[in-house]
Design an enzyme around this catalytic site. Structure first.
Site, mmCIF file in Angstrom:
data_model
loop_
_atom_site.group_PDB
_atom_site.id
_atom_site.type_symbol
_atom_site.label_atom_id
_atom_site.label_comp_id
_atom_site.label_asym_id
_atom_site.label_seq_id
_atom_site.Cartn_x
_atom_site.Cartn_y
_atom_site.Cartn_z
ATOM 1 N N GLU A 27 54.627 48.857 -29.201
ATOM 2 C CA GLU A 27 53.586 48.657 -30.201
ATOM 3 C C GLU A 27 52.458 49.677 -30.011
ATOM 4 O O GLU A 27 52.381 50.335 -28.959
ATOM 5 C CB GLU A 27 53.021 47.234 -30.071
ATOM 6 C CG GLU A 27 54.048 46.129 -30.367
ATOM 7 C CD GLU A 27 54.333 45.951 -31.865
ATOM 8 O OE1 GLU A 27 54.266 46.933 -32.631
ATOM 9 O OE2 GLU A 27 54.642 44.813 -32.258
ATOM 10 N N HIS A 32 55.670 51.343 -34.596
ATOM 11 C CA HIS A 32 56.383 51.112 -33.323
ATOM 12 C C HIS A 32 57.805 51.649 -33.378
ATOM 13 O O HIS A 32 58.439 51.682 -34.428
ATOM 14 C CB HIS A 32 56.342 49.634 -32.900
ATOM 15 C CG HIS A 32 57.140 48.674 -33.720
ATOM 16 N ND1 HIS A 32 56.637 47.485 -34.194
ATOM 17 C CD2 HIS A 32 58.426 48.701 -34.148
ATOM 18 C CE1 HIS A 32 57.572 46.841 -34.865
ATOM 19 N NE2 HIS A 32 58.668 47.558 -34.864
ATOM 20 N N ASP A 85 53.750 49.429 -38.298
ATOM 21 C CA ASP A 85 52.627 49.908 -37.471
ATOM 22 C C ASP A 85 53.011 51.123 -36.633
ATOM 23 O O ASP A 85 52.271 51.532 -35.745
ATOM 24 C CB ASP A 85 52.111 48.772 -36.563
ATOM 25 C CG ASP A 85 53.182 48.236 -35.619
ATOM 26 O OD1 ASP A 85 54.298 48.806 -35.570
ATOM 27 O OD2 ASP A 85 52.898 47.251 -34.906
ATOM 28 N N ASP A 117 66.147 46.813 -27.515
ATOM 29 C CA ASP A 117 65.230 45.708 -27.238
ATOM 30 C C ASP A 117 65.871 44.349 -27.479
ATOM 31 O O ASP A 117 66.953 44.246 -28.061
ATOM 32 C CB ASP A 117 63.943 45.861 -28.080
ATOM 33 C CG ASP A 117 64.219 46.342 -29.506
ATOM 34 O OD1 ASP A 117 65.349 46.171 -29.992
ATOM 35 O OD2 ASP A 117 63.305 46.903 -30.125
HETATM 36 C C1 F6R Z 1 64.754 46.997 -33.478
HETATM 37 C C2 F6R Z 1 63.624 47.879 -33.221
HETATM 38 C C3 F6R Z 1 62.446 47.935 -34.124
HETATM 39 C C4 F6R Z 1 62.825 48.047 -35.595
HETATM 40 C C5 F6R Z 1 61.582 48.069 -36.460
HETATM 41 C C6 F6R Z 1 61.920 48.165 -37.934
HETATM 42 O O1 F6R Z 1 65.749 47.141 -32.479
HETATM 43 O O2 F6R Z 1 63.656 48.551 -32.251
HETATM 44 O O3 F6R Z 1 61.652 49.042 -33.772
HETATM 45 O O4 F6R Z 1 63.570 49.220 -35.776
HETATM 46 O O5 F6R Z 1 60.831 46.910 -36.243
HETATM 47 O O6 F6R Z 1 62.569 46.998 -38.326
HETATM 48 P P1 F6R Z 1 63.293 46.889 -39.730
HETATM 49 O O7 F6R Z 1 64.439 47.835 -39.692
HETATM 50 O O8 F6R Z 1 63.751 45.458 -39.816
HETATM 51 O O9 F6R Z 1 62.272 47.255 -40.750
#
Ligand code: F6R
Length: 256
Positions: free
Chosen positions: A139, A134, A132, A63
């Site tokens: 989401e 994701h 959440d 992403d």
């Molecule tokens: C990032 C991504 C997100 C993160 C998620 C957790 O490329 O795809 O799904 O893996 O938001 O983020 P952290 O690791 O910062 O807790």
């Protein structure tokens, strides 16, 4: 799903690193799906120190924020170059990160999907998980069949990611993300999560019903998923003892 619980993020990351390293040794032209955020940071450091050969590896990032210049300190382009690509012998031509400044975003997303297919599909997709549930930036209520596309972040994710930007208002609201359908086509998914704030999302993803309310729960339908977590992230799993027992009793040929 194979749930691998270790006492700390460090020991958990060592397992994840061995899984990635084994793939790169067995398949030098592997296709890796990569994640950003705080979770994979240690993994990238460990992989850099392993001095693996990345010269034939192809990567696709999950992403990117829409509208941030690629050289913005919080863009995922910057993140990947600072934390991995500048330190390994990867061919620049083999790196793919969604273009958050593409003029025609739907067209770009279609092209990204085609590039993944043309590369032969993703051998191993790294995933973090949002509080959440994701994965990528899919989401809650994202279609479980979704492909790479634009998404609007939830307010919760904007609040979670404000720590990287200084304030919630500065977090871009829109992103390009691989879809859940895209992630489900990877040969293997390797999900990592550390810390108590991920415990609910992990418990729902692993032991809850398969539902778009927790997008990571769809991984229950994937044939090859490894979940590397620390004790705090595992703290709400009802069957944690069973997962530990399975790991301790793995046949030798299945160990990492
Ligand atoms: C990032 C991504 C997100 C993160 C998620 C957790 O490329 O795809 O799904 O893996 O938001 O983020 P952290 O690791 O910062 O807790």
């Amino acid at each position: 799903m194979e749930i691998i619980i270790h006492s700390s993020p460090e020991t958990s990351t060592q397992v994840a690193a061995r899984i990635v390293a084994r793939l790169l040794r067995e398949k030098p032209a592997a296709v890796l799906g990569l994640a950003t955020g705080s979770t994979p940071l240690r993994l990238y450091r460990v992989l850099i120190n392993m001095e693996l050969d990345w010269s034939m590896v192809t990567t696709f990032n999950l992403d990117e924020y829409i509208g941030l210049p690629p050289d913005h300190p919080q863009s995922y382009h910057t993140f990947m170059w600072e934390n991995l690509f500048s330190h390994i012998n990867i061919d620049k031509e083999n790196i793919h990160i969604p273009d958050g400044n593409a003029k025609d975003i739907p067209e770009f997303c279609g092209k990204y999907e085609k590039q993944i297919r043309a590369a032969g599909g993703i051998d191993l997709q790294l995933l973090g998980i949002g509080t959440d549930g994701h994965i990528g930036f899919n989401e809650p209520t994202s279609s479980l069949a979704s492909r790479t596309r634009i998404k609007t972040l939830t307010q919760k994710t904007c609040r979670d990611n404000a720590r990287f930007f200084g304030s919630e208002q500065e977090v871009p609201k829109h992103v390009i993300t691989m879809g859940i359908g895209t992630i489900m086509e990877a040969h293997m998914n390797l999900l990592m999560a550390f810390g108590e704030n991920k415990a609910t999302a992990i418990a729902e993803a692993v032991e809850g019903p398969v539902t778009s309310i927790n997008p990571a729960s769809v991984l229950q339908m994937h044939p090859l998923v490894k979940v590397c977590i620390d004790e705090p992230a595992a703290s709400r799993l009802k069957r944690a003892d069973y997962y530990r027992w399975v790991y301790e009793n793995k046949p030798a040929w299945q160990t990492f």
